[in-house]
Scaffold this active site. Structure first.
Site, mmCIF file in Angstrom:
data_model
loop_
_atom_site.group_PDB
_atom_site.id
_atom_site.type_symbol
_atom_site.label_atom_id
_atom_site.label_comp_id
_atom_site.label_asym_id
_atom_site.label_seq_id
_atom_site.Cartn_x
_atom_site.Cartn_y
_atom_site.Cartn_z
ATOM 1 N N LYS A 14 0.998 -0.810 0.615
ATOM 2 C CA LYS A 14 -0.372 -0.202 -0.058
ATOM 3 C C LYS A 14 0.783 1.312 0.291
ATOM 4 O O LYS A 14 1.231 2.495 -0.578
ATOM 5 C CB LYS A 14 -0.601 0.109 1.501
ATOM 6 C CG LYS A 14 -1.645 -0.983 1.734
ATOM 7 C CD LYS A 14 -2.698 -1.423 2.773
ATOM 8 C CE LYS A 14 -4.211 -2.548 2.569
ATOM 9 N NZ LYS A 14 -4.195 -2.998 2.845
ATOM 10 N N GLN B 89 -4.880 -1.925 9.528
ATOM 11 C CA GLN B 89 -5.082 -3.262 9.214
ATOM 12 C C GLN B 89 -5.460 -4.393 9.869
ATOM 13 O O GLN B 89 -5.273 -4.121 10.708
ATOM 14 C CB GLN B 89 -3.627 -3.096 8.723
ATOM 15 C CG GLN B 89 -2.892 -4.554 7.641
ATOM 16 C CD GLN B 89 -3.732 -4.252 6.102
ATOM 17 O OE1 GLN B 89 -3.532 -3.636 5.609
ATOM 18 N NE2 GLN B 89 -4.335 -5.947 6.026
ATOM 19 N N ASP C 47 -11.418 2.604 3.786
ATOM 20 C CA ASP C 47 -11.804 0.533 3.679
ATOM 21 C C ASP C 47 -13.640 0.562 3.021
ATOM 22 O O ASP C 47 -13.349 -0.557 2.785
ATOM 23 C CB ASP C 47 -11.377 -0.060 4.603
ATOM 24 C CG ASP C 47 -10.183 -0.725 4.455
ATOM 25 O OD1 ASP C 47 -9.397 -0.827 3.114
ATOM 26 O OD2 ASP C 47 -9.140 -1.247 5.606
#
Ligand code: NDP
Length: 285
Positions: A53, A97, A120
């Site tokens: 990322k 995460q 997200d």
């Protein structure tokens, strides 16, 4: 093999190039998109995802801010950090995460993220927006699946789509997105009776099961489009999907490989969401 390969790497690369241009435009207007990436603990797979990322951010021109916290971090400390990032104007997107260490309540953490920074797309406000057709962030893997279909010029409207898997991060949101694209959607799961009979009706199959090579070519109708979301290891330790590629490629019209299919799209769509967040927060239309 009769199926045409859908090259996720290539499609993801062209999305990233489009975003790079958009970021240059934002920067010309004084806005540098900023993404905060929070990693708790030392899960090696998560570390790989986080590094990928960061690399994508660098390529596109997004500034990434890394927060690598020890596994012993208290839930309250993580909540405090998110609170601070919510209020930080240089940060447009916040990504925590997953999975988090067991002593943390993932839902509580996700709820803490300001929905306008939830790149997200996991916050209930964004999930709800998707289901009633409002603007919001769409979670990255499902959004990537739709882009793979659209950019391969595969019509979705009116098609029989079968999604195998009903998880919150893949199966359910991808089903909502297909519905939004006017498909007729069937969602299958571990209690589905006679999965093969359902799959044989499908024009488009999205496999998100988490079982290596679960869907075999004999379960498909000739010419079906097969999108494999799965990331698994086979008995030899080799990366494989939820679809038995060799047998399905003989039956399908289009198929995604693993690796190189849906995987690269997840990061591309995360970058898309970051640029969208910066555009929205910068007040640019
Ligand atoms: P989950 O384990 O959360 O969900 C799996 C789903 O498959 C469940 O809904 C389950 O049903 C269903 N299922 C299990 N067994 C069967 C069966 N025998 N028949 C039909 N359905 C079944 O997985 P995720 O959705 O998180 O992930 C799915 C796959 O996608 C994994 O391989 C994962 O690694 C991969 N993945 C890839 C990403 C990418 O970037 N490419 C991102 C996210 C995930 P039930 O609900 O009844 O238990």
């Amino acid at each position: 093999m009769s199926a045409e390969l859908i090259d996720g790497k290539l499609i993801a690369a062209s999305i990233k190039d489009e975003l790079k241009e958009k970021v240059a435009n934002l920067m010309a207007q004084g806005i540098t998109p900023g993404l905060a990436v929070i990693l708790v603990g030392d899960n090696s797979a998560s570390q790989v995802y986080v590094n990928n990322k960061k690399k994508a951010c660098e390529y596109i021109g997004i500034k990434s801010f890394s927060y690598e916290l020890p596994a012993t971090t208290k839930e309250a400390e993580l909540l405090e950090l998110i609170e601070a990032l919510n209020g930080d104007q240089t940060i447009h997107g916040i990504l925590v995460q997953l999975p988090l260490p067991k002593h943390m309540d993932e839902q509580k953490i996700i709820l803490k993220i300001n929905p306008t920074k939830d790149v997200d797309g996991f916050h209930p406000q964004n999930v709800g927006a998707l289901s009633i057709g409002l603007e919001g962030f769409v979670s990255c893997t499902p959004a990537g699946v739709i882009q793979l279909l659209k950019r391969s010029h595969i019509d979705i409207a009116g098609k029989q789509c079968v999604v195998v898997g009903r998880s919150n991060i893949v199966g359910k949101p991808v089903s909502m997105l297909l519905l939004r694209e006017h498909a007729t959607v069937t969602i299958c799961h571990s209690r589905t009776k006679d999965l093969t009979a359902v799959l044989r009706q499908a024009d488009i199959i999205i496999a998100a099961v988490g079982i290596p090579k679960f869907i075999h070519g004999t379960m498909l109708k000739q010419g079906a489009v097969v999108i494999d979301v799965g990331i698994n290891r086979d008995e030899t330790g080799k990366l494989c999907g939820d679809v038995d590629f060799e047998s399905c490629a003989l039956q399908a019209s289009y198929i995604t490989p693993v690796p190189g299919g849906v995987g690269p799209m997840t990061i591309a769509m995360l970058m898309y969401n970051c640029v969208l967040a910066a555009t929205n927060q910068g007040g640019i239309i």
